[in-house]
Design a protein around this motif. Sequence first.
Motif, PDB file in Angstrom:
ATOM      1  N   LYS A  59     -11.918   6.618 -12.269  1.00  0.00           N
ATOM      2  CA  LYS A  59     -11.261   7.048 -13.507  1.00  0.00           C
ATOM      3  C   LYS A  59     -10.023   6.194 -13.775  1.00  0.00           C
ATOM      4  O   LYS A  59      -9.393   5.683 -12.860  1.00  0.00           O
ATOM      5  CB  LYS A  59     -10.820   8.510 -13.405  1.00  0.00           C
ATOM      6  N   ARG A  60      -9.675   6.116 -15.046  1.00  0.00           N
ATOM      7  CA  ARG A  60      -8.460   5.420 -15.474  1.00  0.00           C
ATOM      8  C   ARG A  60      -7.265   5.957 -14.702  1.00  0.00           C
ATOM      9  O   ARG A  60      -7.099   7.154 -14.532  1.00  0.00           O
ATOM     10  CB  ARG A  60      -8.255   5.660 -16.970  1.00  0.00           C
ATOM     11  N   HIS A  61      -6.426   5.050 -14.236  1.00  0.00           N
ATOM     12  CA  HIS A  61      -5.213   5.457 -13.532  1.00  0.00           C
ATOM     13  C   HIS A  61      -4.040   4.799 -14.248  1.00  0.00           C
ATOM     14  O   HIS A  61      -3.530   3.762 -13.843  1.00  0.00           O
ATOM     15  CB  HIS A  61      -5.284   5.046 -12.060  1.00  0.00           C
ATOM     16  N   ASP A  62      -3.616   5.412 -15.339  1.00  0.00           N
ATOM     17  CA  ASP A  62      -2.528   4.871 -16.138  1.00  0.00           C
ATOM     18  C   ASP A  62      -1.181   5.332 -15.584  1.00  0.00           C
ATOM     19  O   ASP A  62      -1.116   6.055 -14.598  1.00  0.00           O
ATOM     20  CB  ASP A  62      -2.700   5.267 -17.608  1.00  0.00           C
ATOM     21  N   THR A  63      -0.098   4.910 -16.211  1.00  0.00           N
ATOM     22  CA  THR A  63       1.229   5.241 -15.680  1.00  0.00           C
ATOM     23  C   THR A  63       1.521   6.731 -15.751  1.00  0.00           C
ATOM     24  O   THR A  63       2.253   7.254 -14.914  1.00  0.00           O
ATOM     25  CB  THR A  63       2.335   4.448 -16.391  1.00  0.00           C
ATOM     26  N   TYR A  64       0.952   7.434 -16.716  1.00  0.00           N
ATOM     27  CA  TYR A  64       1.139   8.884 -16.751  1.00  0.00           C
ATOM     28  C   TYR A  64       0.537   9.522 -15.494  1.00  0.00           C
ATOM     29  O   TYR A  64       1.188  10.287 -14.796  1.00  0.00           O
ATOM     30  CB  TYR A  64       0.511   9.500 -18.008  1.00  0.00           C
ATOM     31  N   ASN A  65      -0.732   9.217 -15.221  1.00  0.00           N
ATOM     32  CA  ASN A  65      -1.403   9.813 -14.068  1.00  0.00           C
ATOM     33  C   ASN A  65      -0.798   9.366 -12.744  1.00  0.00           C
ATOM     34  O   ASN A  65      -0.780  10.121 -11.774  1.00  0.00           O
ATOM     35  CB  ASN A  65      -2.896   9.492 -14.086  1.00  0.00           C
ATOM     36  N   ALA A  66      -0.295   8.139 -12.686  1.00  0.00           N
ATOM     37  CA  ALA A  66       0.266   7.619 -11.442  1.00  0.00           C
ATOM     38  C   ALA A  66       1.667   8.154 -11.160  1.00  0.00           C
ATOM     39  O   ALA A  66       1.966   8.551 -10.039  1.00  0.00           O
ATOM     40  CB  ALA A  66       0.310   6.095 -11.485  1.00  0.00           C
ATOM     41  N   THR A 111      12.460  20.173 -12.003  1.00  0.00           N
ATOM     42  CA  THR A 111      13.449  20.827 -12.874  1.00  0.00           C
ATOM     43  C   THR A 111      14.355  19.823 -13.575  1.00  0.00           C
ATOM     44  O   THR A 111      14.910  20.139 -14.626  1.00  0.00           O
ATOM     45  CB  THR A 111      14.313  21.814 -12.067  1.00  0.00           C
ATOM     46  N   ASN A 112      14.503  18.625 -13.030  1.00  0.00           N
ATOM     47  CA  ASN A 112      15.371  17.628 -13.669  1.00  0.00           C
ATOM     48  C   ASN A 112      14.601  16.665 -14.569  1.00  0.00           C
ATOM     49  O   ASN A 112      15.119  15.637 -14.967  1.00  0.00           O
ATOM     50  CB  ASN A 112      16.152  16.860 -12.613  1.00  0.00           C
ATOM     51  N   LEU A 113      13.357  16.999 -14.886  1.00  0.00           N
ATOM     52  CA  LEU A 113      12.540  16.172 -15.762  1.00  0.00           C
ATOM     53  C   LEU A 113      12.171  16.967 -17.005  1.00  0.00           C
ATOM     54  O   LEU A 113      11.640  18.070 -16.912  1.00  0.00           O
ATOM     55  CB  LEU A 113      11.268  15.734 -15.029  1.00  0.00           C
ATOM     56  N   HIS A 114      12.458  16.390 -18.146  1.00  0.00           N
ATOM     57  CA  HIS A 114      12.119  17.031 -19.421  1.00  0.00           C
ATOM     58  C   HIS A 114      11.257  16.057 -20.219  1.00  0.00           C
ATOM     59  O   HIS A 114      11.704  14.979 -20.576  1.00  0.00           O
ATOM     60  CB  HIS A 114      13.389  17.381 -20.204  1.00  0.00           C
ATOM     61  N   ILE A 115      10.031  16.446 -20.485  1.00  0.00           N
ATOM     62  CA  ILE A 115       9.109  15.603 -21.244  1.00  0.00           C
ATOM     63  C   ILE A 115       9.200  15.979 -22.705  1.00  0.00           C
ATOM     64  O   ILE A 115       9.042  17.140 -23.066  1.00  0.00           O
ATOM     65  CB  ILE A 115       7.663  15.772 -20.720  1.00  0.00           C
ATOM     66  N   ARG A 116       9.458  14.991 -23.524  1.00  0.00           N
ATOM     67  CA  ARG A 116       9.546  15.200 -24.971  1.00  0.00           C
ATOM     68  C   ARG A 116       8.453  14.380 -25.650  1.00  0.00           C
ATOM     69  O   ARG A 116       8.496  13.159 -25.667  1.00  0.00           O
ATOM     70  CB  ARG A 116      10.899  14.752 -25.508  1.00  0.00           C
ATOM     71  N   HIS A 143       0.849  -1.184   0.000  1.00  0.00           N
ATOM     72  CA  HIS A 143       0.000   0.000   0.000  1.00  0.00           C
ATOM     73  C   HIS A 143       0.890   1.240   0.000  1.00  0.00           C
ATOM     74  O   HIS A 143       2.027   1.201   0.459  1.00  0.00           O
ATOM     75  CB  HIS A 143      -0.902   0.017   1.232  1.00  0.00           C
ATOM     76  N   GLY A 144       0.372   2.329  -0.516  1.00  0.00           N
ATOM     77  CA  GLY A 144       1.092   3.591  -0.454  1.00  0.00           C
ATOM     78  C   GLY A 144       1.840   3.962  -1.719  1.00  0.00           C
ATOM     79  O   GLY A 144       2.371   5.061  -1.816  1.00  0.00           O
ATOM     80  N   GLY A 145       1.900   3.070  -2.700  1.00  0.00           N
ATOM     81  CA  GLY A 145       2.546   3.403  -3.965  1.00  0.00           C
ATOM     82  C   GLY A 145       1.671   4.326  -4.795  1.00  0.00           C
ATOM     83  O   GLY A 145       0.532   4.623  -4.439  1.00  0.00           O
ATOM     84  N   TYR A 146       2.200   4.775  -5.914  1.00  0.00           N
ATOM     85  CA  TYR A 146       1.491   5.743  -6.746  1.00  0.00           C
ATOM     86  C   TYR A 146       0.411   5.133  -7.640  1.00  0.00           C
ATOM     87  O   TYR A 146      -0.507   5.819  -8.064  1.00  0.00           O
ATOM     88  CB  TYR A 146       2.479   6.491  -7.631  1.00  0.00           C
ATOM     89  N   PRO A 178       2.260  13.654 -11.292  1.00  0.00           N
ATOM     90  CA  PRO A 178       2.571  14.284 -10.004  1.00  0.00           C
ATOM     91  C   PRO A 178       3.931  14.983  -9.946  1.00  0.00           C
ATOM     92  O   PRO A 178       4.141  15.845  -9.104  1.00  0.00           O
ATOM     93  CB  PRO A 178       2.541  13.115  -9.014  1.00  0.00           C
ATOM     94  N   VAL A 179       4.864  14.630 -10.834  1.00  0.00           N
ATOM     95  CA  VAL A 179       6.212  15.208 -10.766  1.00  0.00           C
ATOM     96  C   VAL A 179       6.597  15.951 -12.042  1.00  0.00           C
ATOM     97  O   VAL A 179       7.763  16.303 -12.232  1.00  0.00           O
ATOM     98  CB  VAL A 179       7.267  14.113 -10.465  1.00  0.00           C
ATOM     99  N   ARG A 180       5.650  16.219 -12.905  1.00  0.00           N
ATOM    100  CA  ARG A 180       5.968  16.771 -14.226  1.00  0.00           C
ATOM    101  C   ARG A 180       6.614  18.148 -14.184  1.00  0.00           C
ATOM    102  O   ARG A 180       7.187  18.591 -15.169  1.00  0.00           O
ATOM    103  CB  ARG A 180       4.739  16.779 -15.121  1.00  0.00           C
TER     104      ARG A 180
END
Length: 172
Positions: free
Chosen positions: A131-138, A147-152, A72-75, A142-144
């Motif tokens: 609602k759908r809880h896919d890997t993007y939403n999970a 500063t060290n994350l760049h989404i392409r 329990h407690g994961g994203y 939450p961390v998008r």
Amino acid sequence: MNSEECYWPRGRSLGGSSTLNFMIYLRGHKYDYERWVNVTGDPRWNYENVLRLFKKSENYQGEWDNDRYHSHGGYLEVTEPTYKGMSEVYCKAAEEMGLPRTDLNADFIEGCAPMYNTQQHRRDNPKDFGKRHDTYNAFLKPVRHRTNLHIRKFSHVSRILFQGPENRAVGV
């Protein structure tokens, strides 16, 4: 099958195939991971290692609440589906034929159970319930803004760069 071909859709979106897989949460069989160890020669793919990561990522709610296989407690929200269709009928038929009811995300050889899925079930936010809880939403949403994350978008990853004994992903 037309021309002996199967339609095999791929999730080319943020969240990958989890955006189109009916939200089924099925890890795969223990022996598949052991085969990957044999094929790759890399013991990090063994079942116990990947089980640890599956457990770390999930927030499990369901019938098979067992600390060995779930946590329990994961994203990622993992829960029983709100609609089970004919699954109970099929499982009852399987039981009559001698197949046990079992957790399909644990050590199993043969058995039957309704598929679990990834849908939001936290009641503290009723507008998101179910609602759908896919890997993007999970994991990504939450961390998008880090500063060290760049989404392409519109990119294709051919390799992930890992570093150190913990195999930390440091680039793609």
